[in-house]
Enzyme design. Structure first.
Site, PDB file in Angstrom:
ATOM      1  N   ASP A 273       0.862  -1.163   0.000  1.00 54.97           N
ATOM      2  CA  ASP A 273       0.000   0.000   0.000  1.00 54.97           C
ATOM      3  C   ASP A 273       0.913   1.231   0.000  1.00 54.97           C
ATOM      4  O   ASP A 273       2.060   1.145   0.434  1.00 54.97           O
ATOM      5  CB  ASP A 273      -0.885  -0.044   1.247  1.00 54.97           C
ATOM      6  CG  ASP A 273      -1.764   1.173   1.372  1.00 54.97           C
ATOM      7  OD1 ASP A 273      -2.336   1.575   0.354  1.00 54.97           O
ATOM      8  OD2 ASP A 273      -1.869   1.713   2.489  1.00 54.97           O
TER       9      ASP A 273
ATOM     10  N   ASP B 200      -1.238  -1.008   6.336  1.00 54.07           N
ATOM     11  CA  ASP B 200      -1.421  -0.557   7.716  1.00 54.07           C
ATOM     12  C   ASP B 200      -2.839  -0.122   8.038  1.00 54.07           C
ATOM     13  O   ASP B 200      -3.138   0.224   9.166  1.00 54.07           O
ATOM     14  CB  ASP B 200      -0.469   0.604   8.026  1.00 54.07           C
ATOM     15  CG  ASP B 200      -0.873   1.886   7.301  1.00 54.07           C
ATOM     16  OD1 ASP B 200      -1.526   1.793   6.242  1.00 54.07           O
ATOM     17  OD2 ASP B 200      -0.530   2.972   7.796  1.00 54.07           O
TER      18      ASP B 200
ATOM     19  N   ASP C  33      -6.921  -2.554   4.578  1.00 55.83           N
ATOM     20  CA  ASP C  33      -5.907  -3.486   4.075  1.00 55.83           C
ATOM     21  C   ASP C  33      -6.096  -4.896   4.641  1.00 55.83           C
ATOM     22  O   ASP C  33      -5.489  -5.843   4.143  1.00 55.83           O
ATOM     23  CB  ASP C  33      -4.497  -2.995   4.441  1.00 55.83           C
ATOM     24  CG  ASP C  33      -4.129  -1.696   3.743  1.00 55.83           C
ATOM     25  OD1 ASP C  33      -4.527  -1.539   2.578  1.00 55.83           O
ATOM     26  OD2 ASP C  33      -3.461  -0.857   4.352  1.00 55.83           O
TER      27      ASP C  33
END
Length: 777
Positions: free
Chosen positions: A466, A665, A669
């Protein structure tokens, strides 16, 4: 949320909820503060309340319950078979090993198993040494034992010395061997009990009833040989191996003990009237204000409310550089304060602190089973029966074809086969390495959820990351202010920041903070309105202001083409460009960007050297994502991804045959972390992400992935070395003990040497596992 940031990564939404807020339990509150403790009456302990007050029976003030009242009952677990859990100490019904407490204590604890085995060992030594000299003295040149001690007397002396060694010192082996048969789970103690039992019983019968033995059992002098010294020495050497192994196994928990020892015992609590007192750490409650003097340890997780200092967080994150802390910064319990004094507010206490969670994760990981252990279990299930058959075959072959006395040779070689083939080293090979690796990882800021994560991480060939909070810091900052003709940069920033005070979006906060940093005066706004997917509008003084994306400008019929080219060039640099219009005319641009973490570029280079392909999964626009990818050298970009689509993208990569690790995080996710073969949570993110991941990086940067992968490879290499030692040892030892070298070289392996070799093999496996603690990752 301000909708004008359609280019911004959707994962930033998790920043609205603090990790502290997610861990609060609905317990008692005093003056709006969560206590997290129970109170009891000193005269009537059955009176327990969740808040302070008076006893309904005697009227006395309730006192905080003793920390011991909340203590959990100790559970005992097998280090080789973690599925075996008992409420009290004892032996594992599968492998016979002594169960160990599930929870590791920071205090130096005496291991009752080690104490017992040590006592039995020294008693065995005291009796075995004279027994061995008595039995083997005749082999010393110039010494005639038949003259010094006649055979009849010597046999009874050997019986007297050997009996306490075998029946008392070796009694745990017989108990465990018997249980293994009853539980139909043959193990190393099955072979030890069988081997020493056969040698002792044979010798006992030979000593008491020598006349019943045929010639095939007698030597040249017509006497029946006894093997009391072999049985006693085997027991003593196995006890020595057990003592050495138990001591070495105790060191595998050194990392957990070190973590537990980091926490301070007390905290200095500031009362509402300003007075201070030292209280036990267990009495600290959420919301308490605590003072931390220079050089002291931070007692619990919290937030700085007063003071400035630098904290040494190396014991938690593995990073040696102190971290500066100021008001509103988070602090971690057990970290060491530098030269400044701090006042913190407790946000996480007891088992909710990061240190407590780390200890729990390390303990659970060290007790879990790696997939490779399944292969070992299959082999071990057939191994012991195969050894017993090999011993029987050895006895038969020697009794039929061996030299005289054939039956004596047959017996002693069969015992040697049983003893040398004990599969203890085989069973210890994997669990010991996993235990040490879990602790080693924790010392570097890498937490493995289980042994499977340790094993599979080395196989990863694709890392999906990410952007926000993983590659970047996750805290957007104001970057550029561009003024159109007729406006100054100060005016543009003032108008934009004034209007953004009505929004809670992270990018809006970045603009307001940027204006404050530039000492720009903010005015009052009215008529604030949000336009879904485009931006915000409102009045600042007498001016009508609009702030948002190009679509907002077009919907308001504002010609912003003069700024569009500049906006695109700024987006190409990885920045989010926001248009500002005043009274229907373009006034300028402000840009916001999430800075890339300092360690990200170095980490990606290291991951590329590991042969890993990096894929960036982001909700940002293609232009912004390409700018970040170009700067970092990322291999593939998947932009414009909605949170619910992330798991689908990971699944698509897996469908291509890739072994995927996902690093993220945010709450959004979590599904992707669970879908990947290995989920990696950044420790700076949310608890939901950490629970969904197999690996958690306390520091929250990608260098932790590099360290974790290297540790994974080192651990699996160590396990394979252990398994090689165990398999090779048994593969070579059994044929030699059976006498395969006797026809060509006249060499036989005494059961005494077989016992020594068996014990040393187990110790060598544990010692090799302990080498992981010194591995440079």
């Amino acid at each position: 949320m301000t909708p004008h940031q359609q280019d911004h990564d959707h994962s930033t939404s998790h920043e609205h909820a603090s990790p502290e807020a997610q861990t609060e339990a609905p317990e008692a509150r005093v003056n709006g503060r969560q206590t997290g403790a129970q109170y009891t009456c000193p005269m009537h302990p059955e009176i327990v309340r969740n808040a302070p007050g008076d006893c309904p029976k005697c009227g006395m003030a309730l006192e905080p319950a003793a920390p011991q009242a909340a203590a959990q009952k100790t559970e005992w677990i097998c280090p080789m078979h973690p599925e075996i859990v008992r409420d009290e100490s004892g032996d594992c019904p599968k492998c016979g090993m002594a169960l160990e407490p599930r929870q590791v204590s920071a205090d130096a604890e005496e291991n009752p198993e080690l104490i017992d085995m040590t006592r039995r060992f020294w008693v065995g030594v005291a009796l075995t040494v004279p027994l061995f000299l008595l039995a083997m003295g005749g082999m010393v040149p110039g010494v005639d034992m038949a003259v010094l001690v006649p055979h009849g007397i010597r046999v009874w002396l050997e019986l007297a010395l050997a009996t306490p060694v075998v029946l008392w010192s070796g009694w745990p082996f017989f108990v465990r061997g018997y249980r293994s048969v009853i539980n139909t789970s043959p193990n190393m103690f099955t072979l030890i009990a069988l081997g020493t039992g056969v040698a002792y019983l044979y010798s006992l019968i030979a000593a008491v009833f020598p006349h019943i033995f045929p010639l095939s059992f007698r030597d040249e002098a017509g006497q029946v040989s006894v093997y009391f010294e072999a049985a006693a020495v085997i027991v003593t050497l196995v006890l020595l191996g057990q003592v050495m192994e138990l001591r070495a196994r105790g060191q595998t928990n050194a990392a957990i003990k070190a973590l537990l020892g980091m926490a301070p015992k007390t905290a200095r609590r500031i009362s509402d009237d300003g007075s201070e007192e030292d209280v036990a750490l267990e009495q600290v409650q959420i919301g308490d204000r605590l003072r931390v003097h220079p050089g002291e340890k931070v007692p619990v997780d919290g937030v700085v409310v007063e003071g400035n200092s630098s904290l040494d967080e190396s014991m938690i994150t593995g990073e040696p550089i102190p971290v500066e802390k100021k008001t509103d910064d988070k602090v971690i319990g057990a970290t060491i304060n530098g030269t400044g004094a701090l006042v913190i507010e407790a946000h996480r206490v007891g088992s909710d602190t990061l240190l407590a969670q780390i200890v729990q994760m390390v303990a659970e990981a060290s007790r879990s089973r790696a997939p490779i252990q399944n292969l070992v279990d299959v082999v071990a299930a057939y191994f012991v029966p195969a050894v017993v058959l090999a011993a029987v075959a050895t006895f038969i072959i020697w009794s039929l074809f061996g030299p005289e006395p054939a039956m004596a040779y047959a017996l002693i070689n069969a015992v040697a086969v049983l003893i040398i083939a004990c599969p203890c080293a085989l069973g210890l090979a994997t669990p010991m390495s996993i235990m040490v690796a879990s602790g080693k990882g924790a010392s570097m800021g890498v937490l493995f959820k289980n042994a499977e994560a340790i094993q599979t991480l080395r196989d990863v060939d694709t890392l999906v990351v990410d952007k926000t909070g993983t590659l970047t810091e996750g805290h957007p900052r104001l970057q550029d202010v561009v003024a159109a003709e007729g406006f100054t940069e100060a005016q543009v920033l003032s108008l934009a920041a004034t209007l953004e005070r009505g929004s809670e979006h992270p990018l809006a906060a970045a603009i307001v903070q940027g204006a404050e940093a530039h000492d720009v005066t903010l005015e009052r706004y009215t008529d604030f309105a949000s336009v879904t997917g485009k931006g915000v509008t409102g009045r600042v003084g007498e001016q009508q202001v609009a702030l948002g994306n190009r679509a907002l400008m077009e919907s308001l019929d504002i010609e912003a083409s003069a700024l569009a080219e500049r906006a695109e060039s700024l987006r190409a640099e990885g920045k989010t460009a926001i248009f500002l219009a005043v009274d229907g005319k373009p006034a300028g641009l402000v840009t916001v960007a999430d800075p890339i973490k300092e360690t990200t570029a170095e980490a990606i280079r290291a991951l590329h050297e590991e042969g890993i392909r990096i894929v960036m999964l982001t909700g940002d626009s293609q232009t912004t994502a390409e700018a970040v990818a170009k700067e970092l050298g990322i291999d593939e970009i998947i932009a414009g991804v909605l949170p619910e689509q992330k798991a689908e993208k990971v699944k698509a990569l897996q469908a291509e045959g890739r072994f995927v690790a996902m690093a993220g995080d945010g709450i959004n996710d979590a599904p992707a972390l669970a879908q990947a073969q290995v989920g990696i949570a950044m420790g700076t993110g949310t608890d939901v992400a950490m629970e969904s991941a197999g690996v958690t990086l306390v520091k929250g940067d990608l260098m932790g992935i590099v360290r974790a992968r290297r540790l994974s490879r080192a651990t699996m290499r160590n396990i394979k070395q252990n398994l090689f030692f165990a398999f090779a040892y048994n593969s070579l030892g059994v044929p030699i003990a059976a006498g395969v070298l006797y026809p060509a070289f006249g060499l036989l392996l005494s059961p005494i040497f077989a016992a020594a070799a068996m014990s040393l093999s187990s110790v060598s496996v544990v010692g090799n596992a302990l080498r992981l603690r010194r591995t440079n990752i």
